[in-house]
Design an enzyme around this catalytic site. Structure first.
Site, PDB file in Angstrom:
ATOM      1  N   ARG A 123       8.000   3.306   4.662  1.00 56.10           N
ATOM      2  CA  ARG A 123       9.449   2.632   4.481  1.00 56.10           C
ATOM      3  C   ARG A 123      10.498   3.602   4.191  1.00 56.10           C
ATOM      4  NH1 ARG A 123       9.206  -3.093   4.733  1.00 56.10           N
ATOM      5  NH2 ARG A 123      10.797  -3.074   2.990  1.00 56.10           N
ATOM      6  N   HIS A 166       0.885  -1.146   0.055  1.00 55.45           N
ATOM      7  CA  HIS A 166      -0.043   0.047   0.109  1.00 55.45           C
ATOM      8  C   HIS A 166       0.924   1.258  -0.050  1.00 55.45           C
ATOM      9  CE1 HIS A 166      -3.219  -2.709   1.304  1.00 55.45           C
ATOM     10  NE2 HIS A 166      -3.869  -1.756   0.657  1.00 55.45           N
ATOM     11  N   GLU A 209       0.719   4.086   1.549  1.00 50.41           N
ATOM     12  CA  GLU A 209       0.885   4.589   2.922  1.00 50.41           C
ATOM     13  C   GLU A 209       2.378   3.866   3.489  1.00 50.41           C
ATOM     14  OE1 GLU A 209      -3.410   4.447   2.243  1.00 50.41           O
ATOM     15  OE2 GLU A 209      -1.692   3.379   1.931  1.00 50.41           O
TER      16      GLU A 209
END
Length: 176
Positions: free
Chosen positions: A93, A86, A88
Site C-alpha cells: 500500500r 500484514h 507485506e
C-alpha cells in the site's frame, strides 16, 4: 533482477543482503513510536528501488501481522479500518502511494524527478535501468506461504523476526 528476501545473511547473495540491510536501516531510522517494545515482535516488509546508477532507495515500509476478523469488518461501517495489517500488504500500500506521487510529478510538470516514464500506447513504466526489490523479515502466511519441514509460520526456514534482524544489525529492540 527482482529479489524476494527472507533468509539469514549466510543464505543470500550480496545484492539481496544489501537490500535487506537498506530496509532494516530505513526502519531503524524511524522514531520508536509504534515499534514493538521489549517482549513484542512484528514482521517488517520493505520495497526498495535500485536506480540505473545502482543506488538503492527504500521507498516503502510496512509492519504488522494481523487481519481483521469477518466480525470486526462487519462491525466497522465507516471504512476507517485497515482490513489487512500484514507487513507485506502495508508495504505494498505504501509503495502504491509512492507510485501515485511519482505520477503527480508528471502531472505537475516535473517529470525529470520521477522514476516513471510514459509508455508508447499509454500508461507508465519504470525508467530504464530501475528495478524494484521486496524484502520481508518473515515468509508470508496464508495462501502465499511456502511451508517448511516444521509447523507454524515460517517453520523450517531461516527467517527471523524484524526484532531479531534489528538486534543482529545492532539497532536493539524497539528503540528506533
Amino acid at each position: 533482477r527482482n529479489v524476494c528476501v527472507y533468509m539469514d545473511d549466510a543464505a543470500v547473495d550480496t545484492d539481496a543482503a544489501a537490500i535487506r540491510l537498506a530496509v532494516l536501516d530505513a526502519y531503524a531510522a524511524l522514531p520508536a513510536t509504534g515499534k514493538p517494545q521489549a517482549g513484542e515482535w512484528s514482521v517488517l516488509a520493505g520495497i526498495a528501488l535500485r536506480s540505473a546508477s545502482d543506488a538503492l532507495e527504500v521507498v516503502a515500509l510496512g509492519t504488522g501481522t494481523k487481519c481483521l476478523t469477518a466480525k470486526a469488518i462487519a462491525a466497522e461501517r465507516s471504512g476507517g479500518c485497515l482490513h489487512d495489517g500484514h507487513a507485506e500488504v502495508c508495504a505494498r500500500r505504501a509503495f502504491l502511494r509512492y507510485l501515485l506521487a511519482q505520477l503527480r510529478l508528471h502531472a505537475g510538470g516535473d517529470a525529470a524527478r520521477s522514476v516513471l516514464e510514459p509508455r508508447p500506447g499509454g500508461g507508465y513504466a519504470l525508467k530504464a535501468g530501475y528495478s524494484v526489490h521486496f524484502y520481508s523479515s518473515q515468509p508470508p502466511c496464508g495462501d502465499a506461504a511456502s511451508f517448511g519441514t516444521g509447523s507454524g509460520r515460517g517453520a523450517g526456514t531461516l527467517a527471523a523476526s524484524a526484532e531479531q534482524a534489528m538486534a543482529r544489525r545492532g539497532h536493539g529492540s524497539g528503540g528506533g
